[in-house]
Every structure is written in structure tokens, then in C-alpha cells.
Design a protein around this motif. Sequence first.
Motif, PDB file in Angstrom:
ATOM      1  N   THR A   1      50.622   9.910  41.962  1.00 60.58           N
ATOM      2  CA  THR A   1      51.637  10.079  42.897  1.00 60.58           C
ATOM      3  C   THR A   1      52.693  10.871  42.808  1.00 60.58           C
ATOM      4  N   HIS A   2      53.855  11.253  43.349  1.00 60.99           N
ATOM      5  CA  HIS A   2      54.989  12.004  42.659  1.00 60.99           C
ATOM      6  C   HIS A   2      56.085  11.537  42.930  1.00 60.99           C
ATOM      7  N   PRO A   3      56.993  11.657  41.923  1.00 59.64           N
ATOM      8  CA  PRO A   3      58.176  10.986  41.715  1.00 59.64           C
ATOM      9  C   PRO A   3      58.916  11.208  42.890  1.00 59.64           C
ATOM     10  N   SER A   4      59.122  12.277  43.538  1.00 55.12           N
ATOM     11  CA  SER A   4      59.858  12.606  44.749  1.00 55.12           C
ATOM     12  C   SER A   4      59.686  11.562  46.111  1.00 55.12           C
ATOM     13  N   ARG A   5      58.656  10.652  46.058  1.00 50.22           N
ATOM     14  CA  ARG A   5      58.226   9.926  47.023  1.00 50.22           C
ATOM     15  C   ARG A   5      59.444   8.635  47.116  1.00 50.22           C
ATOM     16  N   HIS A   6      60.307   8.446  45.975  1.00 53.65           N
ATOM     17  CA  HIS A   6      61.533   7.785  46.223  1.00 53.65           C
ATOM     18  C   HIS A   6      62.715   8.489  46.630  1.00 53.65           C
ATOM     19  N   ALA A   7      63.441   8.040  47.793  1.00 55.99           N
ATOM     20  CA  ALA A   7      64.559   8.642  48.424  1.00 55.99           C
ATOM     21  C   ALA A   7      65.357   9.156  47.555  1.00 55.99           C
ATOM     22  N   VAL A   8      65.650   8.358  46.740  1.00 51.89           N
ATOM     23  CA  VAL A   8      66.762   8.525  45.617  1.00 51.89           C
ATOM     24  C   VAL A   8      66.568   9.395  44.424  1.00 51.89           C
ATOM     25  N   TYR A   9      65.376  10.055  44.276  1.00 47.20           N
ATOM     26  CA  TYR A   9      64.727  10.758  43.215  1.00 47.20           C
ATOM     27  C   TYR A   9      65.530  11.852  42.580  1.00 47.20           C
ATOM     28  N   TYR A  10      66.026  12.543  43.629  1.00 49.38           N
ATOM     29  CA  TYR A  10      66.866  13.725  43.329  1.00 49.38           C
ATOM     30  C   TYR A  10      68.160  13.562  42.568  1.00 49.38           C
ATOM     31  N   ARG A  11      68.686  12.399  43.475  1.00 48.64           N
ATOM     32  CA  ARG A  11      70.188  12.256  42.995  1.00 48.64           C
ATOM     33  C   ARG A  11      70.191  11.375  41.835  1.00 48.64           C
ATOM     34  N   PHE A  12      69.327  10.358  41.632  1.00 43.99           N
ATOM     35  CA  PHE A  12      69.535   9.549  40.387  1.00 43.99           C
ATOM     36  C   PHE A  12      68.762  10.525  39.337  1.00 43.99           C
ATOM     37  N   ASN A  13      67.732  11.186  39.302  1.00 42.80           N
ATOM     38  CA  ASN A  13      67.632  12.098  38.387  1.00 42.80           C
ATOM     39  C   ASN A  13      68.378  12.958  37.645  1.00 42.80           C
ATOM     40  N   ALA A  14      69.266  13.606  38.737  1.00 40.92           N
ATOM     41  CA  ALA A  14      70.274  14.543  38.054  1.00 40.92           C
ATOM     42  C   ALA A  14      71.709  13.477  37.564  1.00 40.92           C
ATOM     43  N   ARG A  15      71.984  12.470  38.239  1.00 39.10           N
ATOM     44  CA  ARG A  15      73.245  12.006  37.684  1.00 39.10           C
ATOM     45  C   ARG A  15      72.788  11.114  36.493  1.00 39.10           C
ATOM     46  N   ASN A  16      71.473  10.752  36.453  1.00 33.04           N
ATOM     47  CA  ASN A  16      71.145   9.769  35.047  1.00 33.04           C
ATOM     48  C   ASN A  16      70.973  10.866  33.945  1.00 33.04           C
ATOM     49  N   ARG A  17      70.694  12.253  34.196  1.00 36.48           N
ATOM     50  CA  ARG A  17      70.487  13.261  33.352  1.00 36.48           C
ATOM     51  C   ARG A  17      71.754  13.463  32.676  1.00 36.48           C
ATOM     52  N   VAL A  18      72.849  13.673  33.374  1.00 34.86           N
ATOM     53  CA  VAL A  18      74.028  13.745  32.920  1.00 34.86           C
ATOM     54  C   VAL A  18      74.697  12.548  32.083  1.00 34.86           C
ATOM     55  N   TRP A  19      74.425  11.382  32.531  1.00 38.12           N
ATOM     56  CA  TRP A  19      74.777  10.253  31.814  1.00 38.12           C
ATOM     57  C   TRP A  19      74.057  10.143  30.510  1.00 38.12           C
ATOM     58  N   LEU A  20      72.730  10.501  30.415  1.00 35.80           N
ATOM     59  CA  LEU A  20      71.966  10.376  29.130  1.00 35.80           C
ATOM     60  C   LEU A  20      72.858  11.384  28.286  1.00 35.80           C
ATOM     61  N   ALA A  21      73.288  12.577  28.826  1.00 39.85           N
ATOM     62  CA  ALA A  21      73.875  13.284  27.576  1.00 39.85           C
ATOM     63  C   ALA A  21      75.167  13.206  27.474  1.00 39.85           C
ATOM     64  N   ARG A  22      75.864  12.424  28.171  1.00 46.48           N
ATOM     65  CA  ARG A  22      77.281  12.104  27.880  1.00 46.48           C
ATOM     66  C   ARG A  22      77.332  10.811  27.154  1.00 46.48           C
ATOM     67  N   ARG A  23      76.274   9.947  26.963  1.00 46.43           N
ATOM     68  CA  ARG A  23      76.055   8.712  26.182  1.00 46.43           C
ATOM     69  C   ARG A  23      75.732   9.153  24.872  1.00 46.43           C
ATOM     70  N   HIS A  24      74.511  10.171  24.677  1.00 42.74           N
ATOM     71  CA  HIS A  24      73.880   9.919  23.389  1.00 42.74           C
ATOM     72  C   HIS A  24      73.760  11.475  22.899  1.00 42.74           C
ATOM     73  N   LEU A  25      74.226  12.365  23.319  1.00 36.79           N
ATOM     74  CA  LEU A  25      74.126  13.902  22.486  1.00 36.79           C
ATOM     75  C   LEU A  25      75.536  14.110  21.909  1.00 36.79           C
ATOM     76  N   PRO A  26      75.347  14.771  20.607  1.00 32.42           N
ATOM     77  CA  PRO A  26      76.564  15.216  20.161  1.00 32.42           C
ATOM     78  C   PRO A  26      77.262  16.336  20.807  1.00 32.42           C
ATOM     79  N   ALA A  27      78.554  16.181  20.898  1.00 35.70           N
ATOM     80  CA  ALA A  27      79.203  17.037  22.158  1.00 35.70           C
ATOM     81  C   ALA A  27      78.864  18.482  22.306  1.00 35.70           C
ATOM     82  N   ILE A  28      78.473  19.190  21.049  1.00 36.95           N
ATOM     83  CA  ILE A  28      78.164  20.381  21.337  1.00 36.95           C
ATOM     84  C   ILE A  28      76.870  20.722  22.082  1.00 36.95           C
TER      85      ILE A  28
END
Length: 306
Positions: free
Chosen positions: A218-245
Motif C-alpha cells: 500500500t501507500h500511506p497517501s491512500r488516506h485522505a488526511v495523510y498529507y495534513r496529519f503527516n505535517a501537523r503531527n511532525r510539528v507537534w512531535l518537534a514541539r513536544r519532544h525536541l530541545p528548542a534549538i
Amino acid sequence: MRTSGQLQTARTAGAATAVRLGVVILTLGDRPAELAALLRSVAAQAGPPMRIVVIGNGTVLPALPAGVEGIDLPRNLGVSGGRNAALSALRSRGGVDVVMYLDDDGLLPDPTSASRVRTAFATDPSLGIVSFRIADEQGVTQRRHIPRLRANDPFRASQVTTFLGGGAAVRMAVLDQIGDWPTEYFYAHEETDLAWRALDAGWRIEYRPDIELRHPRTHPSRHAVYYRFNARNRVWLARRHLPAILVPIYLSMWIVITVIRRPPLAGLRAWWGGFAEGWTSRCGRRRPIRWRTVWHMTRLGRPPIV
């Protein structure tokens, strides 16, 4: 008289048998035949019986085999919410040491897979998560299913910094220590959030190609929300867990990677919309990983900037 090697093998086998497995399967109700086949492959596994929980994520489940617990959720809670509902059911009775997560259209073709999982966790108390090898109908593993940057050899086992949630096993003690799946995410990057927290707590994550989940290509883009959630959650991941720098470095790298991959125009628009949403919406509690965890991830070949 047994040799020392035979005694050690017997002790390992005994310890492995003592590892109590639970199985969690989420379904939207649209793959009844595949779900039935998966449950048959789980029932065929060698070793002690496993507790099996099937979550109907916003759907009514079909009749399930005897011994399989089914839970109908009134609405779709997403991947994380569904898995947490299953964890609550497993904890309510106790008696589970390791939880196997399986996609509802997957299959365990090898009846020794559960035994391999038991042995892996019994022999290494620092092992927190095992990521299985995902293979298609021809036995081929897609590059994106190998949770490391050097993905040219799908049959090479290694320590990794993330895992594939649809074919994995997680020690219950890890979840008890660091918390359950992040419900904010709904879908995409929830495994990496859990993995980073586990690494920061000192647990090891392994990619084990000898434990196979057969899964349609399969390909993940089969999900209608793939691109939106992929980007949004990537930002959340960084905001939640990465050192600020590291936050701007990590996100800049993923902007470049996304553009290089050349998604369709509609997908790119959805991606940028999700990226903006990741900055303007609440992402949950911020718990940045320690610098020694950053260094550990770097030594494993995947620094948290990519």
C-alpha cells in the motif's frame, strides 16, 4: 547430564514461555475477511494462549472467534485512542507483559512469531519495543517499512529510533513508565512519539526481520488526511519532544525532504496547511528529550533532525 549450553537453552525457553502476550488489533469494519484471516494466524501461533483484543474503531464488530474480546467504540478515536482503549481492557484483568500490535489486514505467516517475541523480551530486560519486518504478498519489504535511514537491507537486524506500529510489540512496563499512546495525534507519527519517550527513559528498540508481518503493498497517501496529519503531527512531535534549538533544524529538514519527494499539488497544499496547523493548535504537554538521548540516537544513525 545436561551441558551448560543445554541448561542455558532450557532456562531461556522457560523464561520465554513465562512472558505473557497480549494482541491488539484495530479495525474500521471494512476488512472482515482480512481480519478473520489474521485472527486465524494468531490462533495458530505456538506457545501459551494470548489475550486478544479487537477494537471496532467507530464500528460494530462482526462475530469473533471464542476467546477473542471485542470492543465497539461509538466513534473513531484514531490509532492512538483505539490502542489506548485496548490497553485499558488488557490492564483491567492484568496478566500481560508484552503487547503485540497488528494491522487488521496483516498476517503472521510463521507460527513461531509469537515465540520469537517472547524470547526477545525474556532474554533482554532493557528491550522495550520490537519492530517487525513488514513484507508484501511477494515477501518484499518496502523501504519505508524499515525504521532506519540505511534501509538497503531489510534482513539486517539493528537497534532503531522508531518503529512500525502496525507490526510491533511493546513491553507493558514501558507504557506504564512513560505513558500510553498520544491521543492528540489521531493518525501519523504516534509511534515516533512513543519511541522517543521510550528511548529517553533508557529502553532499547530493535528492528527484528526474523519476525514477519505479511501485509498488502500500500501507500500511506491512500488516506485522505495523510498529507495534513503527516505535517501537523511532525510539528507537534518537534514541539513536544525536541530541545528548542533542534526544532527549527528538524522541521526545515522535513520541508526540504517533502519538496524533494514532489507530492501532488493538492497533497502539497494539504501538507502546508497541516504544517501551519501544527504551530497554531495545541499539541499536548512538552517533555523535551535529554541531550544524552539525542547523542544516543545520533550514534544509532538517526539524529533527531531527520
